[in-house]
Each structure stands twice: as structure tokens, then as C-alpha cells.
Design a protein around this motif. Structure first.
Motif, short mmCIF file in Angstrom:
data_model
loop_
_atom_site.label_atom_id
_atom_site.label_comp_id
_atom_site.label_asym_id
_atom_site.label_seq_id
_atom_site.Cartn_x
_atom_site.Cartn_y
_atom_site.Cartn_z
N GLY A 116 -19.08 16.09 3.76
CA GLY A 116 -17.96 15.73 2.90
C GLY A 116 -17.95 14.28 2.47
N GLU A 117 -16.79 13.84 2.01
CA GLU A 117 -16.61 12.44 1.62
C GLU A 117 -15.16 12.06 1.78
N THR A 118 -14.95 10.75 1.98
CA THR A 118 -13.61 10.26 2.28
C THR A 118 -13.04 9.44 1.13
N ALA A 119 -11.71 9.29 1.16
CA ALA A 119 -11.05 8.42 0.19
C ALA A 119 -9.73 7.94 0.79
N ARG A 120 -9.30 6.78 0.35
CA ARG A 120 -7.96 6.30 0.67
C ARG A 120 -7.36 5.79 -0.63
N LEU A 121 -6.13 6.17 -0.86
CA LEU A 121 -5.47 5.72 -2.09
C LEU A 121 -4.13 5.12 -1.72
N SER A 122 -3.88 3.91 -2.18
CA SER A 122 -2.59 3.26 -1.92
C SER A 122 -1.96 2.80 -3.22
N VAL A 123 -0.67 3.15 -3.38
CA VAL A 123 0.11 2.61 -4.50
C VAL A 123 0.88 1.42 -3.95
N HIS A 124 0.72 0.27 -4.59
CA HIS A 124 1.35 -0.95 -4.09
C HIS A 124 2.71 -1.17 -4.76
N THR A 125 3.45 -2.10 -4.19
CA THR A 125 4.82 -2.32 -4.68
C THR A 125 4.85 -2.97 -6.07
N ASP A 126 3.72 -3.47 -6.53
CA ASP A 126 3.69 -3.97 -7.92
C ASP A 126 3.22 -2.88 -8.89
N GLY A 127 3.09 -1.67 -8.37
CA GLY A 127 2.72 -0.56 -9.23
C GLY A 127 1.23 -0.41 -9.46
N THR A 128 0.43 -1.29 -8.83
CA THR A 128 -1.02 -1.13 -8.93
C THR A 128 -1.51 -0.21 -7.82
N VAL A 129 -2.76 0.22 -7.97
CA VAL A 129 -3.34 1.17 -7.03
C VAL A 129 -4.68 0.63 -6.54
#
Lengths: 154, 753
Positions: free
Chosen positions: B455-468
Motif C-alpha cells: 500500500g501507500e500512506t498519506a497525511r492531510l492537514s487543513v490549517h487554520t489559515d485555510g491552507t492544506v
């Protein structure tokens, strides 16, 4: 010996070992690392820069040989605010780079070609790039980018 | 409108085009200040016993930090020294020209070569094994104490000639799939530090996690004791998977000396030290009836392993798995032997075992077609797996997910103007034109996903300034993940690409991941990113419902402007930044891993048009037309780029490239002056036709496109060269079809007439 070279319009002066290659001098002493080393035999063209306006492979030029001369590298095509020139822009628009390693040399070779021949045919472009190797693109989009840059300049 | 499927130019490019990327040699990090420069002393002999290494003269040179040999490797775990086991530095015996024997560390880069020359190594020559025929004879063993150079076998224990008993026509031929160099423009490079009982390695690699695990294993360190970082990587093509011995040795040297160490090889070292690819000899047997139906196929593979086992025992398994290609064949037999020789070890190179399978079956199909006097495209059409048979399980155990093989073939023939090309070929033959035209057709299917169960992994974060920020376990080195992954996220979350940053290549940030190889990135890494976006979206829906005091089911995300609203309620809605704020200290993020048991099977068809000057034997590729179907395309610019590069590499194997050795095991193509790396001047622009047949294996419906071009183009181009000379009675010319080989074939055919 002491070597004074104008790099991208700025005068630089350094003490160098006699055997220092221009490409190492640019990367290590002048601090411009866009120019890459890909082969050591003057075959791949990753190290292509302009010497007094003419393209040369900086891995087979000694820094001492260009004392008093003018060198232009990829960084020198870039505007003050990071703006790309016509060739750089065409490379992005036509997806003419993948890993990007041959790109600085390829862009300088293309720049040199277009200065000598502003309206090249596809065959002329292909012949002119014979000294610049790319492993990623199959050259297709590089040729398209140079055609586009030439067209945009007209 | 979805951004997926649109031609978005790469966001990576401005940096690469203005200041240049930051490849390993460009790193100017404070941690690497004062680093010693590593230079390997390499064996000039292909097979020899080391009787003495004298480092005294080297140590007396100014600027020398250390000269290290196998004897110094006394602080790492012992390894079983079985046949094919590769040391870090050669001990008693060197087994290929270019094998590292000692490591020199100097204060200045230029001093390294001077000092390396002063390391005096006494060699006692041993008989040399070059080529699989010599290896199989077992007259000289690479590992005394074993009874054979054959280190692995598989498939049928014995072939059964009854398989061909009812065939009207049987053709057999031995063909060579030659050894080639991956030759990425950026050579191999590593930098290492040892600080606070921890090793940090910067490596030009396709998979940081694989490098970490290999270093941990080889040096006997704790898993947490090694961090691997990939800076920008200047191409890999399979040969930068995992940790080569030099990388591990550089890491070890940093620990041993307590100095930061950096190493960048020369191109000459790269050509002999980096794994080579392909290097199989095939004996194909194909039988069937005169109406063009193939009923039996046999593929007997001998894999040249090189001097040590890297992937030489694995690759032929993939070749056997894909042996029958796109054809519905009643009887298929395969077997392989992997044999050690005194040459650079073999590992993955763009396609890694699958191009060899396609080359063999496509050559066999041509030989069969020539024998029964039928058009090569027509023979293929009569044997293709029909669309109603999917999922289709082959006799060698592969289960093809989806395919439209006949459609791909017909589409490419139509796009190439096949009938008109044949007419032009006839005209040239009739008038005895010195430039004869050859038309090569190949159809292919390959397996992609490169270990889909990992498989493969990912992490996604939405920041408080609306960027990712997206972290991916995938490891791009030119493929354009930063653009494609951002497109996937924009499509799902409605956050514009320019607010999305994609990062990769640090085992401390994303501790689990697999990497980029085997055409796996989009289908596994892309899916992991997509799934992370879906998870974040569902969490955001709950947060938005809280914020707006509504039922989550009534929340609607407008992906055009990235705002959440309540269905049927007018108003501004809630933006991503607000939801990230509301999510609190843990943030609005998701960690995902996507794995699947099933691989995917992209397919396609290529037509190559070659002109052969029959007076000089010079072949020239004048057109190359392809259909490459890897399912829905996220970004056509990127997919086309992969196809272009693949076509060129495949065509180069057919016409130009070969890593060659003389009888003493000296590599004779060890620089780019000798190795015929294809240039723009030898290639035409390529003609690509789009076709998209989705798979159900992953939610994006996608398959891999990274290697397809190479797999399809090699047999098409080779076939076109042979086809140009078919009227002279020529049926086969081994790759690379050099002018000398072509001219010799023409000359022999004319003499025979």
C-alpha cells in the motif's frame, strides 16, 4: 590563482586551484547550484552555461580559462522577482521537464540556439540538442517548448 | 467542473526553472558543514582475489580523514555469506569490475581521487564468468563452496513437448533482452551524519522508508536510530530503489569517524556501480495453426544476475507471470534460471521483468506470423483476450482486471494509417528503394502497483489559515506528484491548488511509506491522498454541522469555492479555515493507508515506423504511434510525459543501448561517450492516442502509466527494423539493432539468396 568572472552580470573574484573546473567553481565558490554535473565527459550537457554568450559545457572548462569573461547560468535568466523568461515559461507550459536535472543545461542550450536561430525547424532543434541528454521526457516536450518559445518571440 | 482530467501545468516547475532544484549535491545544510568527501576505490578486475591492501601511502597524503576497508567493518552484524550475498566493501574477493574495495575520506572533494589512486590493492586474477552461457557451465564458480552459479530457479521443472504435439506450425528461437543501464541524469549520492546516537541520511532515492529499513538491518541499528531524507531526486527509473552498498557504507563511515560524510559518484562509477537492468536470454517456442490461432507458448528464461543478488532472483518471476501478454493462449509453459556472472548486479529498470515478457511474446508472435505468412497485426487480433472474458486469469496465474485489447489495437492501427503504411512499404520494395520501410506492431499488458498489498500512506492537514499540507509516502522524482496530489485534494475539498502544499521524503515526518516504483504512485499513493481528503471532508461535515447547528446530512460542500452551507439555506456558509479552528489542537487532519491485494493491468498497442538504409544498415525511427490505456487520467500533461519518456527509453533499448563487457569482464560502455544514450536527434515526435478503461481495484479507477511506454515501444521498434528487411528473408535481429548488426543481417541474407 585569482580568477575574476562576471557571472549573471555580477563581478566575482576568487582564489582557485589551477585544476578547478568552471562548473565546480560556479557551484561551490560562486554558490550557484542550478548548473548540474551529469557525466564528466562533456556528453550530457547538464552543465551547459553561456560563455560570452556562447553555450559551453562547464565541466570541461577550467575556471582559470574564463578569467575576465562573462558567464550566464540558469539563475541569470530569471528576473529579479523570480519571473521566468520566454524559454523558461515555455518549458513549464509544455511540460518539458520532469526530474529537472538536465533542465538548467537544456534551457541554456535552448537559449543559445534561439539567439543564433530565432526560427528553428523541429529538425534544427533536435540537432541542436544533440549534446544535451534527457532521460525523462523523450525530448518530445522539450522540442515543443522551444518551438513555442520561438513562436512567442515573434 | 472537476479539475481532474484537465491539463494543469506543474506547480513544481517554477522553482526548477529559476533557481534549479535542490539535488543532493546542492545541499548546503548547517548539519553538513565540515563534511568529509567520500571516494570509493573500485576494483579494476572482474574477478580476483585481494591479497593485500596497502593504505600507507594514501594515509600520508594531505587532507586524508580516513581510508577504510572491509577489515574496518568490524562493528556491524555478521551476515550469512551465501551465494550471491553482497558485502559493503569487498573482502577477500572482488566479483565485478567497479566493485567497491575501500573508502577514502578527504577534507576536499578533489583530494579524493588523488588519494584513491594511492590505495594499493594487490589482486590475484581469477577466471572470469561473462554472459549466462559461461555462467551456466559452472566451470568457474563465483562463490566457491557452492555447487553452481545458478542461484534461483522457478516455473516448470521440465517442459512437456506434448503441449506442441497438435500444432501445425511450431517456431522456436533464442533471443536476447540485453543488459542496459538505467542512467538517470543525476547519479547516486548520499550524505550522512551521526549525532546523538542517531544517523541522518540524505539519499537520492525513490523510497526513503526502504532505505531506512535496509540501513537499520545492515548496520544493526534500532529502527528509530535512522532518519532518511530525500531531497530533489534527478531521476531513478528503478535503479534508485532501496539502499545500495555505497549508501550504507557512507552512513557507516559517518558513524565510524564521527564526521559528516558526503558522497556523489562520477558517471563512470554510476555506469558500473548502479544496478543494470534487463539482461535476460529467452528461448521462445510458439505453436498453432495456419489460420493464425496460437495454441501453445513456452518461455524459457535465463536471467543474468550479475555478481550478487539484488533483484536478479525476483525479476524473472514477473516475466513468467506476464508471459502470455494480451493473448488468450490455451497452453503456456514458463521456467527460469538466474545465474551469477562477473558483472554489475541486475535490479529494476523501468518495467523490471515485464518489458522482457512483452518483448518475448511479441517477438514470438512476429515469428509465428512470418512462418504462416500472415500479417502481424492480424495474427495478434486473432489471439487477443476478448472484452467479455474479464476478469481474465492467465495460464501463468495473473488475473487481468479490465482490458479492451482489440479496441486498442484497432485504434492504433487506424491512427497510424496502417494500410497506407503497408502500401508505402510495398512501393519501396518494388522500386528497390535504398531506404526500406518497416512497420512494427506491439500489443501489451503489464502489471502495475508495485506490491499493492504494501500500500501507500498519506497525511492531510487543513490549517487554520485555510491552507492544506499533504504528506505522501510516495516518493516523486520527476513524476509531478505535487501537482497531481493537489488536484486530487482540490477536487474533493474545493480548496484551490495554490493553497495546497505536497511534501514527501522524510521518514521522521511520515514514519510509514513505500515509495515510487512499479507504476504504483497514483493508484496507491494517490488513492491514499484521495481517501484522506474524503475522511477530512466527513470530519469537516460534522464540524460544520456543529458550527451551523444543523444536521450533518444537510451540509453541502461547494467544491467550486470551498465553503460549507446548509442545504436550502441561503447565506455565506463556513470556510475551511473556520473548521480547522473549530477542530482544536488536534487539527483537521487524517492519516490514511491504502492497500489492496489486487494489482492493476494497464494495456495498449504501439506502431513503430522505421526506415532502414539497406546500404549502411542504419535504422531510424521515423514515427511512433501509441495507445496506452491506464484508466482515467488525472492530468493528461503528466500522463503524456510519462508515455513520451517511456517510449524513448524503450526505443533506445531496441536501437541503441547495451551495457557490454569484453571477455575479461571489462565494461566497455562505462561512460556516456561509449554508451549510446539516445538523443533528441535520433527520435521523432510521438503520436499519442488517448483511451481510458477504468479498473474497479481502487476508487479512482486508475492504473499505472510510468512504465507502459517502455514496455510497448521496445518490441514495436525492434519488430519494425526486422519488418523493413522481411522481404530479404530476415526474421529476427537481436537488440540493440545497431547498424553493424543490421548490415550483417542484410549481407548474410543476400549471400544466402
Amino acid at each position: 590563482m585569482n580568477v575574476t568572472i562576471t557571472v549573471n552580470g555580477e563581478k566575482t573574484s576568487h582564489e582557485v586551484e589551477d585544476r578547478t573546473l568552471l562548473v565546480h567553481h560556479l557551484r561551490d565558490a560562486v554558490g550557484l547550484t542550478a548548473t548540474n554535473i551529469g557525466c564528466d565527459t562533456s556528453t550530457c550537457g547538464s552543465c551547459t552555461v553561456l560563455l560570452n554568450g556562447e553555450s559551453v559545457k562547464s565541466c570541461t572548462v577550467l575556471a582559470a580559462q574564463v578569467d575576465g569573461d562573462e558567464i550566464q547560468t540558469l539563475e541569470g535568466l530569471t528576473g529579479e522577482d523570480g519571473e521566468m523568461d520566454a524559454v523558461q515559461n515555455a518549458f513549464q507550459q509544455k511540460h518539458a521537464l520532469q526530474c529537472g536535472f538536465c533542465t538548467p543545461g537544456m534551457v541554456m542550450a535552448a537559449t543559445s540556439l534561439l539567439r543564433e536561430n530565432p526560427d528553428p525547424t523541429e529538425d534544427e532543434i533536435r540537432m541542436a540538442l544533440k549534446g544535451n541528454l534527457c532521460r525523462c521526457t523523450g525530448y518530445h516536450n522539450i522540442v515543443q517548448a522551444i518551438l513555442t518559445a520561438a513562436e512567442d518571440a515573434r | 467542473m472537476s479539475i481532474l482530467g484537465t491539463r494543469v501545468v506543474r506547480t513544481e516547475d517554477p522553482r526548477l526553472l529559476t533557481t534549479g532544484a535542490t539535488y543532493l549535491e546542492d545541499l548546503r545544510l548547517p548539519e553538513l558543514q565540515g563534511a568529509a568527501y567520500a571516494t570509493f576505490v573500485r576494483s579494476p578486475m572482474a574477478h580476483a582475489r585481494i591479497t593485500e591492501i596497502d593504505v600507507s601511502a594514501a594515509l600520508a597524503e594531505p587532507g586524508v580523514v580516513a581510508v577504510l576497508t572491509a577489515r574496518d567493518l568490524d562493528d556491524i552484524p555478521d551476515r550469512p555469506a551465501g551465494a550471491g550475498a553482497e558485502p559493503l566493501l569487498a573482502g577477500d574477493v572482488v566479483r565485478f569490475a567497479g566493485e567497491p574495495v575501500a573508502l577514502v575520506l578527504t577534507e576536499e572533494a578533489y583530494q579524493g581521487e588523488d588519494v584513491a589512486e594511492l590505495v594499493s590493492v594487490d589482486y590475484e586474477e581469477l577466471p572470469v564468468v561473462v554472459g549466462v552461457d559461461q555462467g551456466l557451465r559452472d566451470e568457474t564458480l563465483l562463490f566457491p563452496g557452492t555447487d553452481s552459479n545458478v542461484v534461483s530457479t522457478g516455473g516448470a521443472e521440465a517442459f512437456d513437448d506434448a503441449a506442441f504435439a497438435d500444432c501445425e506450425v511450431v517456431v522456436e528461437r533464442t533471443i536476447v533482452n540485453q543488459r542496459v543501464a538505467a542512467a538517470p541524469l543525476e547519479v547516486r549520492a548520499t550524505a550522512a551524519i551521526w549525532a546523538d546516537d542517531r544517523m541522518t541520511l540524505w539519499v537520492s532515492t525513490q523510497n526513503v522508508h526502504g532505505v531506512r529499513d535496509a540501513v537499520v538491518d545492515r548496520l544493526g541499528l534500532g529502527k528509530g536510530a535512522v532518519r532518511v531524507i530525500a531531497p530533489d531526486v534527478g531521476g531513478g527509473f528503478g535503479a534508485k530503489i532501496g539502499a545500495d552498498r555505497e549508501t550504507i557504507t557512507v552512513g557507516w563511515a559517518a558513524r565510524r569517524t564521527g564526521r559528516p560524510v558526503r558522497w556523489v559518484e562520477t558517471r563512470n562509477e554510476n555506469m558500473v556501480g548502479m544496478s543494470h537492468g534487463r539482461a535476460q536470454v529467452h528461448t521462445v517456442t510458439i505453436g498453432g495453426s495456419r489460420d493464425g490461432r496460437v495454441s501453445a507458448y513456452r518461455l524459457d528464461i535465463v536471467q543474468d544476475c550479475g555478481a550478487y543478488i539484488r533483484l536478479g532472483t525476483m525479476l524473472p518471476n514477473l516475466t513468467m507471470l506476464m508471459a502470455s501478454g494480451v493473448y488468450d493462449l490455451p497452453r503456456v509453459e514458463t521456467a527460469y534460471r538466474t545465474v551469477l556472472t562477473n558483472t554489475t548486479p541486475i535490479a529494476a529498470y523501468r518495467g523490471a521483468g515485464r518489458p522482457e515478457a512483452t518483448a518475448a511474446i511479441e517477438r514470438a508472435m512476429d515469428l509465428f506470423a512470418a512462418e504462416i505468412g500472415m500479417d502481424a497485426a492480424e495474427v495478434r487480433r486473432r489471439n487477443l483476450v476478448p472484452p467479455d472474458k474479464f476478469p481474465f486469469t492467465t495460464k501463468t496465474g495473473a488475473t487481468y482486471d479490465t482490458g479492451e485489447y482489440a479496441k486498442a489495437l484497432d485504434t492504433v492501427l487506424d491512427a497510424a494509417g496502417y494500410e497506407e503504411l503497408r502500401a508505402e512499404q510495398r512501393r519501396r520494395r518494388e522500386r528497390g528503394d535504398p531506404r526500406q520501410l518497416g512497420i512494427g506492431v506491439s500489443t501489451y499488458v503489464e502489471i502495475t502497483g508495485g506490491g499493492p498489498e504494501a500500500g501507500e500512506t498519506a497525511r492531510l492537514s487543513v490549517h487554520t489559515d485555510g491552507t492544506v499540507t499533504v504528506w505522501t509516502g510516495s516518493s516523486p522524482h520527476g513524476q509531478g506528484h505535487a501537482t497531481a496530489w493537489a488536484m486530487l485534494v482540490q477536487d474533493e475539498l474545493g480548496i484551490p491548488m495554490d493553497r495546497i502544499t505536497v511534501r514527501h521524503g522524510d521518514t521522521d515526518v511520515l514514519t510509514e511509506g513505500v515509495g515510487t516504483f512499479g507504476s504504483r504512485s497514483l493508484q496507491l499513493g494517490g488513492t491514499a491522498v484521495h481517501n484522506a481528503a474524503v475522511e477530512v471532508k466527513e470530519r469537516a461535515r460534522e464540524l460544520a454541522a456543529e458550527e451551523m447547528e444543523a444536521d450533518p446530512a444537510d451540509l453541502v460542500l461547494d467544491t467550486e469555492n470551498g465553503t460549507w452551507t446548509v442545504r436550502g439555506v441561503p447565506g455565506q456558509g463556513v470556510a475551511w479555515a473556520q473548521l480547522a479552528e473549530r477542530a482544536g489542537p488536534d487539527g483537521l487532519s487524517a492519516d490514511t493507508k491504502f492497500a489492496t491485494k489486487q494489482a492493476t493491468f494497464p494495456f495498449g498497442a504501439h506502431v513503430a515506423v522505421v526506415e532502414v538504409d539497406i546500404e549502411t544498415g542504419v535504422p531510424r525511427l521515423v514515427r511512433h504511434v501509441t495507445v496506452d490505456d491506464a484508466g482515467p487520467v488525472v492530468n493528461p500533461i503528466l500522463a503524456e510525459g510519462q508515455r513520451h519518456g517511456g517510449i524513448a527509453q524503450g526505443a533506445a533499448q531496441a536501437l541503441y543501448e547495451e551495457m557490454a563487457y569484453d571477455e575479461y569482464g571489462n565494461p566497455v560502455t562505462a561512460t556516456l561517450m561509449d554508451y549510446t544514450f539516445v538523443t533528441a536527434a535520433e527520435l521523432p515526435s510521438f503520436e499519442l492516442v488517448a483511451m481510458e478503461t477504468p479498473t474497479s481495484v481502487n476508487p479512482l479507477g486508475v492504473k499505472g502509466i510510468g512504465e507502459a511506454g517502455t514496455i510497448g515501444s521496445t518490441p514495436a521498434v525492434q519488430s519494425a527494423v526486422v519488418d523493413a528487411l522481411a522481404h530479404l528473408g530476415i526474421r529476427h535481429i537481436d537488440m540493440p539493432a545497431t547498424p553493424e548488426r543490421v548490415w550483417t543481417a542484410i549481407n548474410e541474407a543476400r549471400t544466402a539468396q
